[in-house]
Design a protein around this motif. Sequence first.
Motif, PDB file in Angstrom:
ATOM      1  N   GLU A 187     -18.277  -3.278 -17.360  1.00  7.11           N
ATOM      2  CA  GLU A 187     -18.831  -3.737 -16.079  1.00  7.11           C
ATOM      3  C   GLU A 187     -17.878  -4.713 -15.388  1.00  7.11           C
ATOM      4  O   GLU A 187     -17.715  -4.666 -14.164  1.00  7.11           O
ATOM      5  CB  GLU A 187     -20.194  -4.401 -16.295  1.00  7.11           C
ATOM      6  N   TYR A 206     -20.409  -4.753 -21.336  1.00  4.20           N
ATOM      7  CA  TYR A 206     -20.155  -5.846 -20.404  1.00  4.20           C
ATOM      8  C   TYR A 206     -18.702  -5.849 -19.956  1.00  4.20           C
ATOM      9  O   TYR A 206     -18.407  -6.037 -18.774  1.00  4.20           O
ATOM     10  CB  TYR A 206     -20.528  -7.199 -21.026  1.00  4.20           C
ATOM     11  N   ARG A 215     -18.332  -4.850 -11.388  1.00  7.49           N
ATOM     12  CA  ARG A 215     -19.798  -4.905 -11.221  1.00  7.49           C
ATOM     13  C   ARG A 215     -20.390  -6.229 -11.672  1.00  7.49           C
ATOM     14  O   ARG A 215     -21.477  -6.597 -11.273  1.00  7.49           O
ATOM     15  CB  ARG A 215     -20.469  -3.783 -12.021  1.00  7.49           C
ATOM     16  N   LYS A 216     -19.676  -6.929 -12.557  1.00 11.80           N
ATOM     17  CA  LYS A 216     -20.152  -8.215 -13.080  1.00 11.80           C
ATOM     18  C   LYS A 216     -19.122  -9.294 -12.833  1.00 11.80           C
ATOM     19  O   LYS A 216     -17.924  -9.057 -12.920  1.00 11.80           O
ATOM     20  CB  LYS A 216     -20.408  -8.132 -14.601  1.00 11.80           C
TER      21      LYS A 216
END
Length: 142
Positions: free
Chosen positions: A39, A36, A44-45
């Motif tokens: 990301e 995470y 991306r997150k």
Amino acid sequence: MTLLREAIGDSLRRARLAQHRTLREVSTSARVSLGYLSEVERGRKEASSELLAAICAALDVPLSRVLWDVSTLMAGADAPPVSEQVDVPERETVPAESAAGPAAEPAAEPPAEPDPAHASASMTRIVIPAPKSDMLVLVKSN
């Protein structure tokens, strides 16, 4: 156009790399999964405020510093190239008496110029004087 999540990820990655730390070290310290965090760094997150606070604490970097870095990056990315900037004529100043009535005091000295390394060529500064104590209205709550 730069997305906010990408700019935040770039800032976090730069801070981590400046400390010569790995994703694993920071993810363990921040109690965030390695995938995470990766990301988030790649944009991306979207990171929640709680997650950003945890990552910043793990990096020992104030969240305000990351947000300042991101705002500077985004302001630079959104500014038009120098060739596209339009000359804006100087605004006419209005005397203090006509703007705020005859009781107005002379304006205070303007604040110091911003750091030229971070200033934009098209920046406009608006100075709003602080209200006088006789102009404040106090409201009593029950």
